[in-house]
Design a protein around this motif. Structure first.
Motif, short mmCIF file in Angstrom:
data_model
loop_
_atom_site.label_atom_id
_atom_site.label_comp_id
_atom_site.label_asym_id
_atom_site.label_seq_id
_atom_site.Cartn_x
_atom_site.Cartn_y
_atom_site.Cartn_z
N ASP A 1 -5.01 6.96 -0.27
CA ASP A 1 -6.05 5.95 -0.51
C ASP A 1 -6.09 5.03 0.70
O ASP A 1 -5.14 4.30 0.96
N GLU A 2 -7.18 5.10 1.45
CA GLU A 2 -7.27 4.32 2.67
C GLU A 2 -7.66 2.86 2.42
O GLU A 2 -7.66 2.04 3.33
N ASN A 3 -7.99 2.52 1.17
CA ASN A 3 -8.35 1.14 0.87
C ASN A 3 -7.11 0.25 0.88
O ASN A 3 -6.06 0.64 0.41
N SER A 4 -7.27 -0.93 1.42
CA SER A 4 -6.15 -1.86 1.48
C SER A 4 -5.85 -2.43 0.11
O SER A 4 -6.75 -2.76 -0.65
N ILE A 5 -4.55 -2.52 -0.23
CA ILE A 5 -4.15 -3.10 -1.51
C ILE A 5 -4.38 -4.60 -1.52
O ILE A 5 -4.74 -5.20 -2.51
N ASN A 6 -4.16 -5.24 -0.39
CA ASN A 6 -4.27 -6.69 -0.29
C ASN A 6 -5.11 -7.02 0.94
O ASN A 6 -4.59 -7.41 1.98
N PRO A 7 -6.44 -6.84 0.84
CA PRO A 7 -7.29 -6.97 2.03
C PRO A 7 -7.33 -8.38 2.59
O PRO A 7 -7.20 -9.37 1.86
N ALA A 8 -7.50 -8.47 3.91
CA ALA A 8 -7.66 -9.78 4.57
C ALA A 8 -9.07 -10.27 4.30
O ALA A 8 -10.05 -9.60 4.64
N LEU A 9 -9.20 -11.42 3.70
CA LEU A 9 -10.51 -11.95 3.34
C LEU A 9 -11.16 -12.63 4.53
O LEU A 9 -10.49 -13.23 5.37
N PRO A 10 -12.49 -12.55 4.62
CA PRO A 10 -13.21 -13.23 5.71
C PRO A 10 -13.22 -14.74 5.50
O PRO A 10 -12.90 -15.24 4.41
N ALA B 1 0.84 -1.21 0.00
CA ALA B 1 0.00 0.00 0.00
C ALA B 1 0.87 1.25 0.00
O ALA B 1 0.57 2.23 -0.70
N LEU B 2 1.96 1.24 0.78
CA LEU B 2 2.85 2.39 0.82
C LEU B 2 3.50 2.62 -0.54
O LEU B 2 3.60 3.76 -1.01
N GLN B 3 3.93 1.55 -1.19
CA GLN B 3 4.60 1.69 -2.49
C GLN B 3 3.66 2.21 -3.56
O GLN B 3 4.06 3.02 -4.40
N HIS B 4 2.41 1.78 -3.53
CA HIS B 4 1.41 2.33 -4.46
C HIS B 4 1.22 3.82 -4.19
O HIS B 4 1.09 4.61 -5.14
N PHE B 5 1.19 4.19 -2.93
CA PHE B 5 1.05 5.60 -2.56
C PHE B 5 2.24 6.42 -3.08
O PHE B 5 2.06 7.50 -3.65
N LEU B 6 3.44 5.92 -2.88
CA LEU B 6 4.65 6.65 -3.30
C LEU B 6 4.68 6.84 -4.81
O LEU B 6 5.02 7.92 -5.30
N MET B 7 4.32 5.80 -5.55
CA MET B 7 4.34 5.92 -7.00
C MET B 7 3.22 6.83 -7.49
O MET B 7 3.42 7.66 -8.40
N LYS B 8 2.04 6.69 -6.91
CA LYS B 8 0.90 7.51 -7.32
C LYS B 8 1.16 8.99 -7.07
O LYS B 8 0.73 9.86 -7.84
N ASN B 9 1.90 9.30 -6.01
CA ASN B 9 2.17 10.69 -5.63
C ASN B 9 3.59 11.13 -5.99
O ASN B 9 4.10 12.11 -5.45
N ARG B 10 4.22 10.43 -6.91
CA ARG B 10 5.64 10.67 -7.19
C ARG B 10 5.91 12.13 -7.57
O ARG B 10 6.85 12.74 -7.06
N LYS B 11 5.09 12.71 -8.44
CA LYS B 11 5.31 14.10 -8.86
C LYS B 11 5.07 15.06 -7.70
O LYS B 11 5.86 16.00 -7.50
N ALA B 12 4.02 14.83 -6.93
CA ALA B 12 3.72 15.71 -5.79
C ALA B 12 4.82 15.62 -4.74
O ALA B 12 5.15 16.61 -4.08
N LEU B 13 5.40 14.44 -4.56
CA LEU B 13 6.50 14.27 -3.61
C LEU B 13 7.75 15.01 -4.09
O LEU B 13 8.49 15.58 -3.27
#
Length: 358
Positions: A207-216, A18-30
């Motif tokens: 994005d607060e959604n989990s990239i790899n959610p724990a399934l029930p 999730a962190l890595q998706h965030f970093l890439m998605k916000n790369r320009k803003a960072l």
């Protein structure tokens, strides 16, 4: 002044993806905030190639050729210089399994290095890993969870102090920032890291959604039963993907929480193995000698998940799987359309060439 290099080393199962998706998605803003998430060494949105450079086994598992680590660091230096930033961050949970001494030798004196590590209560990691391996058909829900949990090689990898100490010995314990996964608030690991790096959060997309959610449990049961179907591996993978993506259609129901697969007694057995190690982390890296590193088990209750199937949940899941298939079909149609256009362009080009030749 030397740029500051932040090394996010994981550990696995603490939201690294999730962190890595965030970093890439916000790369320009960072970049606008003087922080570079480099393309050098980036693999699957993560800085994995830097970790893979130091592990033949990891390269083999990823089907990658040998990597020249020194050349990779040299290329990074060029990208940092071209960006003109004072801070750069590399993120790979595979650093957790790397030799920090080797990294230290290749990094040299080019950067001021800060290591960021997120750790999670050991029983939580084991329970999460078990469910993830069910999804991957590596274990079954019918397997002995106690034997799985107390498997010695698995426990050895959960001795956090031994690993953190090696990073502290290489870069100095004062440069190793240990963060507790269970203490993360809303926004998760991405928001926590932003706060640690003093980034302007309002300028970034969280994005607060989990990239790899724990399934029930009921969904894991469906996936677990796939192994008995006479279907090819590709079909099974598509089914697991569809079920996983359709999870968002379901309301949260504590009755199906998979945490109950691991009893309080078993969790206590796990944590007892790391009592001294966790206390050493407190005193060495967090400056506290008398406290619990992680939330205590004392007030936690783990009930076995329900084995009943709720027709409403299954109906919602089927709708979600249908929607997932529609998205797959749309992507396929678009891809076919693109191929048709490319073929038409090639046909017209070939016709022109033939006309010129005649």
């Amino acid at each position: 002044m030397k740029p500051c290099l932040y090394l996010h080393i994981g550990r696995p199962k603490t939201g690294s993806t999730a962190l890595q998706h965030f970093l890439m998605k916000n790369r320009k803003a960072l970049l606008d905030q003087d922080l570079l998430y480099p393309l050098t060494g980036n693999y699957q949105l993560s800085s994995h190639l830097f970790a893979y450079a130091y592990s033949e086994q990891m390269r083999k598992d990823a089907s990658l050729p040998d990597i020249d680590a020194q050349a990779l660091w040299g290329k990074l230096g060029e990208e940092v210089a071209a960006a003109g930033v004072s801070s750069v961050i590399l993120s790979s949970e595979n650093f957790w399994f790397s030799d920090p001494g080797e990294l230290k030798a290749d990094i040299g004196e080019d950067y001021t290095v800060k290591v960021v590590a997120y750790i999670r209560r050991q029983d939580h990691v084991i329970a999460s890993s078990f469910c993830e391996e069910v999804k991957r058909e590596q274990v079954s829900l019918n397997d002995d969870v106690q034997r799985y949990a107390l498997f010695e090689p698995r426990l050895k990898l959960l001795d956090y102090f031994e690993i953190l100490e090696s990073w502290g010995n290489s870069f100095g314990p004062e440069n190793v920032d240990v963060r507790i996964y269970e203490s993360l608030g809303q926004g998760g690991i991405a928001l926590d890291l932003c706060k640690q790096l003093d980034l302007q959060i309002d300028q970034l997309s969280l994005d607060e959604n989990s990239i790899n959610p724990a399934l029930p449990y009921d969904l894991l049961t469906l996936i677990d039963n796939v192994s008995g179907f006479k279907a090819g591996d590709a079909a099974k993978r598509r089914f697991v993907t569809a079920v996983s993506e359709s999870f968002a259609m379901l309301d949260s129901d504590p009755a199906y929480n998979t945490a109950g697969l691991f009893s309080v007694e078993l969790r206590r057995q796990i944590l007892d193995q790391f009592k001294e190690s966790n206390e050493a982390i407190l005193s060495t890296f967090l400056g506290r000698g008398t406290a619990d590193l992680f939330p205590s088990l004392d007030h936690e209750i783990y009930s076995k998940p329900s084995e009943e199937f709720d027709p409403q949940r299954i109906s919602k899941l089927l709708l979600g799987m249908h929607a997932h298939q529609e998205k797959v079909n749309i992507r396929l149609i678009r891809r076919l359309g693109k191929l048709e256009r490319e073929l038409e362009e090639q046909r017209e080009l070939l016709a022109k060439v033939l006309k010129i030749q005649h």
